[in-house]
Each structure stands twice: as C-alpha cells, then as structure tokens.
Design a protein around this motif. Structure first.
Motif: not given
Length: 224
Positions: A120-123, A191-195, A214-218
C-alpha cells in the motif's frame, strides 16, 4: 496480505460492501483456535462511528468496536453477521483492550493496490512536524481564522517539501484545501491516491501567508 488458493471447490461467502452496522447488533467471529480447530466467538456491536486513523496513519472508513472477547488466535478472523455475510476482519492489534473491526469497505479498497504493487503506497512530504498555537494577532488576520497549525522542524534533503521551496520554520495551515491544525490532519491528506499529485500548501513564513505547490511523493520502504 492477499492470498491465492488453487482449490476449485471452496465456497465463497457473501461480503458486505457497505457498512450498515448499528450498536446492539449480534455478530460472530469465526476462526481457528490454538489447536487449529474451527471455532466461533459471538458478541454485539458496541460502537459505530466515522472515519479514523491508526497510529501508523492508515485510514479506516468506520470505527467499529465490539463487545466481544476474542479467543486465542482469532485476531484476523472474519466478522460475520447473523445472515452469514462477512462484515470485515476482527483485530485486537490496534488496541489490546478493545476488539475492533476493519470493515469490508476498507479491505476492498486495499485489494487493488495490494494485487497490483504488493504493498500500500503512502503519501510522503519528507518533513518532521510539531503542532503550534498561533499568536492571536496572526490568528485573527487569517481568513478563515485559525488558532493552530504545524511547524516544520525537520526536512529530508531532496524530498517533496524541500524541492518545492518549503523550509524549516514554515507553519503549515492547509494542504490541498484541507485545514491543518495537528499532525493527524496532515496524515489524512497523505493517502495512497495523493501520491504523484501536485497539491497547494498554504503556509505562514515569518508571519506572512504564502502558498506553494508540492508534488506528494511515495513513502520510502522501511528497511528490513
């Protein structure tokens, strides 16, 4: 985790996609005890409320607390309604004094990313944060007025916040249009969808209101 079986004759239970639980409803947890035999625990739903976050920042759509004492080895078992529908997974992992349920709506949301990526990816913004109260003069000058924010006390070199122009000492007021008054508010946004998304971040710097993109990373994987 998502497991796959080669068995072709197993029955598939009905899984409820939405949460319609109410306090007082009878429910059953079905699992295997310490001797690997199949068993069951029963109890009632004692509390149902809205979205919440675990200590690690994971979002769970509904807080569902059970008046149920789990037998040994039952944490992680399915919670079943009196009609035989799977409602979610029971767990004592979040709080040893309470039996909670991860609802099926949360599990279904996790299935796609787990099957696609295996995780699960996280921002990730790459900042260390601390909650602060704003001086009355500054608080009243903001629109809308607010009494608190979170100050950046540390930053990862080359991280999303660093490359966007944010610096240590900046006070975050909102991210992606959502007000920030404590660290949990930041976690709710990541959240994962913001990555991979570029989001506006409203800050205070030396008492002056500014906005950065800001570009949200993983979030980096934890070392084994």
């Amino acid at each position: 985790a998502v497991l796959k079986t080669a068995a072709q004759t197993l029955g598939v239970p009905s899984i409820r996609s939405e949460n319609h639980l109410k306090p007082g409803q009878l429910v059953t947890a079905v699992g295997r005890g310490g001797d690997a035999s199949i068993g069951a625990c029963w109890g009632i739903v004692s509390n149902v409320s809205g979205e919440w976050q675990s200590w690690s920042g994971s979002t769970v759509e509904h807080y569902i607390e059970l008046d149920m004492r789990l037998s040994r080895g039952f944490s992680g078992s399915p919670l079943v309604s009196v009609d035989g529908e799977v409602l979610g997974i029971v767990t004592s992992g979040f709080n040893r004094r309470k039996t909670l349920t991860i609802p099926s709506i949360t599990i279904n949301r996790m299935l796609g990313p787990l099957m696609e990526k295996g995780r699960i990816s996280r921002g990730f913004m790459g900042v260390g944060l601390y909650p602060v109260r704003l001086p009355e003069k500054i608080s009243s000058s903001l629109s809308p007025s607010r009494k608190s924010g979170v100050v950046i006390v540390g930053m990862n070199d080359g991280g999303p916040a660093d490359t966007s122009g944010l610096i240590v000492g900046d006070i975050l007021l909102s991210i992606d249009g959502k007000s920030v008054s404590d660290i949990r508010d930041v976690r709710r946004v990541l959240r994962p969808e913001t990555v991979g998304r570029e989001v506006p971040v409203h800050i205070l710097r030396a008492g002056i209101s500014e906005e950065f993109q800001v570009t949200i990373g993983e979030h980096p994987k934890r070392s084994p």
